[in-house]
Scaffold this active site. Structure first.
Site, mmCIF file in Angstrom:
data_model
loop_
_atom_site.group_PDB
_atom_site.id
_atom_site.type_symbol
_atom_site.label_atom_id
_atom_site.label_comp_id
_atom_site.label_asym_id
_atom_site.label_seq_id
_atom_site.Cartn_x
_atom_site.Cartn_y
_atom_site.Cartn_z
ATOM 1 N N ARG A 1 0.860 -1.187 0.000
ATOM 2 C CA ARG A 1 0.000 0.000 0.000
ATOM 3 C C ARG A 1 0.895 1.234 0.000
ATOM 4 O O ARG A 1 2.098 1.114 -0.011
ATOM 5 C CB ARG A 1 -0.935 -0.002 1.217
ATOM 6 C CG ARG A 1 -0.191 0.015 2.541
ATOM 7 C CD ARG A 1 -1.137 0.113 3.723
ATOM 8 N NE ARG A 1 -0.419 -0.209 4.948
ATOM 9 C CZ ARG A 1 -0.961 -0.220 6.158
ATOM 10 N NH1 ARG A 1 -2.222 0.069 6.328
ATOM 11 N NH2 ARG A 1 -0.244 -0.524 7.206
ATOM 12 N N CYS B 1 3.411 8.096 -5.923
ATOM 13 C CA CYS B 1 4.310 9.251 -5.872
ATOM 14 C C CYS B 1 3.451 10.472 -5.548
ATOM 15 O O CYS B 1 2.475 10.749 -6.248
ATOM 16 C CB CYS B 1 5.002 9.406 -7.222
ATOM 17 S SG CYS B 1 5.625 11.082 -7.505
ATOM 18 N N ASN C 1 -4.429 7.611 4.566
ATOM 19 C CA ASN C 1 -4.081 6.888 5.784
ATOM 20 C C ASN C 1 -2.604 7.080 6.069
ATOM 21 O O ASN C 1 -1.755 6.807 5.217
ATOM 22 C CB ASN C 1 -4.363 5.394 5.617
ATOM 23 C CG ASN C 1 -3.866 4.567 6.800
ATOM 24 O OD1 ASN C 1 -4.386 4.649 7.900
ATOM 25 N ND2 ASN C 1 -2.817 3.791 6.572
ATOM 26 N N GLU C 2 -2.306 7.590 7.226
ATOM 27 C CA GLU C 2 -0.920 7.691 7.702
ATOM 28 C C GLU C 2 0.042 8.194 6.631
ATOM 29 O O GLU C 2 0.925 7.474 6.161
ATOM 30 C CB GLU C 2 -0.459 6.347 8.254
ATOM 31 C CG GLU C 2 -1.266 5.900 9.462
ATOM 32 C CD GLU C 2 -0.729 4.627 10.122
ATOM 33 O OE1 GLU C 2 -0.008 3.868 9.458
ATOM 34 O OE2 GLU C 2 -1.042 4.415 11.305
ATOM 35 N N CYS D 1 11.588 10.101 -8.340
ATOM 36 C CA CYS D 1 11.361 10.079 -9.783
ATOM 37 C C CYS D 1 11.717 11.435 -10.404
ATOM 38 O O CYS D 1 11.973 12.409 -9.695
ATOM 39 C CB CYS D 1 9.910 9.719 -10.090
ATOM 40 S SG CYS D 1 8.732 11.040 -9.759
ATOM 41 N N GLU E 1 -7.038 4.975 15.546
ATOM 42 C CA GLU E 1 -6.722 3.545 15.601
ATOM 43 C C GLU E 1 -6.072 3.290 16.951
ATOM 44 O O GLU E 1 -4.977 3.779 17.207
ATOM 45 C CB GLU E 1 -5.760 3.143 14.477
ATOM 46 C CG GLU E 1 -6.341 3.313 13.088
ATOM 47 C CD GLU E 1 -5.385 2.876 11.973
ATOM 48 O OE1 GLU E 1 -4.345 2.254 12.268
ATOM 49 O OE2 GLU E 1 -5.686 3.179 10.806
#
Ligand code: GAL
Ligand code: ZN
Length: 649
Positions: A103, A107, A141-142, A150, A291
């Site tokens: 996950r 970029c 998420n986080e 790149c 969480e």
């Protein structure tokens, strides 16, 4: 008040959903976070959207009174998207493209990814904008990586540098590119920091850049959501001590901060407390835990055993004690497949209500329903604060990567000394308004900007107590060493100078304080030459003998302390006790395994007393208290069971 669970209904057949919803209601779970990694289910094919399943599960939950926080699913771009646009995958430092299969594989500057992210977010927001069951959004998420190397990131970095430095001359000068022939003759020459042993200024700017790019991507999401669903809150799940992003900047546009708390060991109570306090400090307000770990985790990098009864509840109360407004447990049910099949849930794999975590969640549910409203909205008021600036975090981490010391541990020495006495601590920026604090502590504050220096001076002049740790102010904002005599701009404030220093990696050096206590110094040693300052402790070994290790200076109405070396915990404990008398709660005496934290509102004070031990403990009360959870009157000697929590009023 909300008590929640992170729910992934897409991991189960829909026949199971009503059972889950019923169990949630029975446990007092009244909010779930949904859709966090569900992109492939929400948009199974390019521009083909399917929200039917989500509507359905939300209806099932609604019947049980469960509200919803929707997550934008951008932390896990689906396979069809990556297949179509492989350049979304980050190019890692080693030159390899990250492959599909985990996950966070995107970029953060990729324009194509912006396009697809915007589209799915817009669709979701439009679909749920009039749905009162959806109370808010969690973005992604986080945030935090992986960093991408790149060509587009390189271009963006060059552009970012150009905006910052205006001319190449200025950049070359600020970076110190005379060193090792690093002068650049065009912006396009500037590389990304791929070699490991590079210029610290380059390193710091790249960290700032990456943080800014994350901010930009986050702001894009916020803009869309605010424009379509202005009445729903927006947050993101931060990660406590995670050092790669400027969390203050990232937090600015969210309605509140939430974070993911995965405590590891009982003994780490102060470590967790520090993380909570950093999170509260980002917006100077109460936060959510989005969480909260419920039990065991087994992964390649971390192995945590099944929690014994009581421990999950203890950690939950610790969240509230430090300013949480809501706690959401990760996750509702342990999943039988996927990379996290060895992660616990409130329900085990078997899905029954017989797990320890379910019992405990249900206990929390009923307790919070009953007593939560009493302390809801109350604030953590702290008389002391520790300086936590991201530029300083970053320059310290650059060192830490060659490990000389552990940055959080340096903060924890002071933090523990204060918290052991039950005194609340805020985490602040060096440029914040400081006047409300009795004491400000700045461990490892390498960079002291002009603005911070003025702020600190003003603070002490008016009566504040400022405590600097070793190596204070050694760097400028480019991460270059300052050329003035240390402690630079604040020489007058501290009334001392430092010309010589040492690292104590392989040395034993003694320090003796004016009371005759002897300590072993560690990490770094600044050899202090006092001017107006008075020595509090001196070095007592080899060629350091006679030099001052710790000193205090009176300045205006206040005092400035300089602690020139690392010392054992006992030193900090005594030091803090001496210079911050009268702040501790004298009416409650607790042993080391018990943490005390206080919240207050409208003249009411809630003292959370938490036994971080699997064994019984004992505290002493010097006055009568009412205990909120059980409603008892308590006085004198109180026995605490393992993991027991009291809320004293
Ligand atoms: C968190 C993450 C969750 C899950 C969890 C596992 O950091 O946000 O999605 O992976 O760890 O323990
Ligand atoms: Zn990139």
């Amino acid at each position: 008040m909300y008590l929640g669970a992170d729910y992934y209904p897409e991991h189960w057949e829909k026949e199971r959903w009503p059972i889950d919803a019923e169990l949630m209601q029975k446990a007092g779970i009244n909010v779930v976070r949904l859709a966090e990694f569900a992109w492939s289910k929400l948009e199974p094919e390019d521009n083909v959207h399917d929200f039917k399943w989500l509507d359905e599960v939300m209806d099932v939950l609604n019947k049980r009174g469960v509200k919803v926080i929707l997550s934008t699913p951008t932390a896990a771009p689906p396979s069809w998207l990556i297949n179509k646009h492989p350049h979304i995958l980050p190019l890692l430092k080693n030159g390899q493209r990250m492959a599909f299969g985990a996950r966070r594989h995107y970029c953060i500057t990729n324009r194509t990814y912006y396009y697809y992210s915007e589209r799915i977010i817009r669709k979701l927001a439009e679909h749920y904008k009039n749905d009162p069951q959806v109370i808010g959004w969690q973005i992604d998420n986080e945030f935090g990586g992986p960093k991408c190397y790149c060509d587009n990131c390189k271009k963006e970095f060059q552009h970012w540098l150009k905006l910052k430095y205006k001319t190449l001359e200025n950049l070359n000068q600020s970076w110190g590119n005379a060193f090792w022939s690093h002068d650049y003759t065009s912006w396009e020459e500037i590389p990304l920091p791929i070699v490991d042993y590079h210029n610290p200024t380059f390193d710091l700017d790249f960290r700032r850049f990456f943080s800014d790019m994350t901010l930009k991507y986050s702001n894009m999401q916020i803009r869309i959501l605010k424009s379509i669903t202005p009445d729903k809150f927006i947050t993101h799940n931060f990660m406590g001590l995670f050092p790669q992003l400027n969390y203050y900047k990232l937090a600015e546009k969210y309605d509140f901060v939430s974070w993911d708390n995965y405590p590891e060991k009982l003994e780490n109570k102060f470590h967790i407390g520090l993380a909570h306090d950093i999170m509260r400090g980002l917006k100077k307000k109460n936060f959510w835990v989005m969480e909260e770990r419920v039990s065991y985790i087994i992964r390649e990098d971390i192995i945590i055993p099944t929690l014994p009864p009581g421990q999950m509840r203890l950690w939950t109360y610790q969240c509230y004690a430090h300013g949480a407004e809501a706690v959401v447990y990760f996750r509702w049910r342990a999943c039988s497949f996927g990379i996290e099949q060895f992660d616990s849930g409130i329900l085990g794999h078997d899905g029954t209500d017989k797990s320890i975590s379910y019992r405990e969640a249900a206990q929390m549910g009923s307790e919070i329903r009953r007593i939560g409203p009493q302390f809801e909205g109350s604030k953590v008021v702290s008389p002391a604060a520790i300086v936590y600036d991201y530029d300083n975090v970053w320059v310290n981490y650059a060192y830490q990567e060659r490990p000389m010391y552990n940055y959080p541990d340096e903060m924890l020495r002071f933090y523990k000394a204060i918290r052991k006495r039950g005194i609340n601590v805020d985490m602040v920026k060096s440029t914040d308004e400081l006047s409300k604090y009795k004491a400000i502590i700045a461990p490892l504050m390498y960079i002291v900007t002009d603005e911070a220096a003025d702020n600190i001076k003003r603070y002490v002049e008016k009566g504040g107590i400022f405590i600097a740790g070793f190596r204070f102010g050694i760097k400028d904002t480019h991460s270059n060493m300052v050329k003035s005599v240390l402690p630079g701009k604040l020489e007058k404030l501290f009334g001392l100078s430092i010309h010589t220093w040492d690292n104590l990696r392989e040395k034993k050096v003694e320090v003796k304080d004016t009371e005759g206590n002897i300590y072993q110094a560690d990490t770094f040693a600044d050899l202090i030459t006092p001017k107006e300052a008075k020595p509090i402790a001196r070095y007592n070994s080899n060629w350091y003998t006679g030099h001052t290790a710790v000193a205090v200076n009176t300045f205006g109405k206040g005092r400035a302390y300089y602690v020139g070396c690392g010392l054992p915990q006992g030193f900090y404990d005594r030091f803090i006790e001496k210079i911050l008398p009268g702040l501790a709660l004298e009416s409650i005496k607790v042993p080391d395994e018990v943490e005390i934290a206080t919240r207050g509102k409208k003249g009411k004070r809630f003292v959370f007393v938490m036994n971080f031990s699997a064994k019984p403990s004992r505290i002493f009360l010097k006055k009568k208290y009412t205990e909120l959870i059980k409603g008892e009157r308590l006085e004198e000697k109180i026995d605490l069971g393992p993991f027991e929590v009291l809320i004293l009023m």
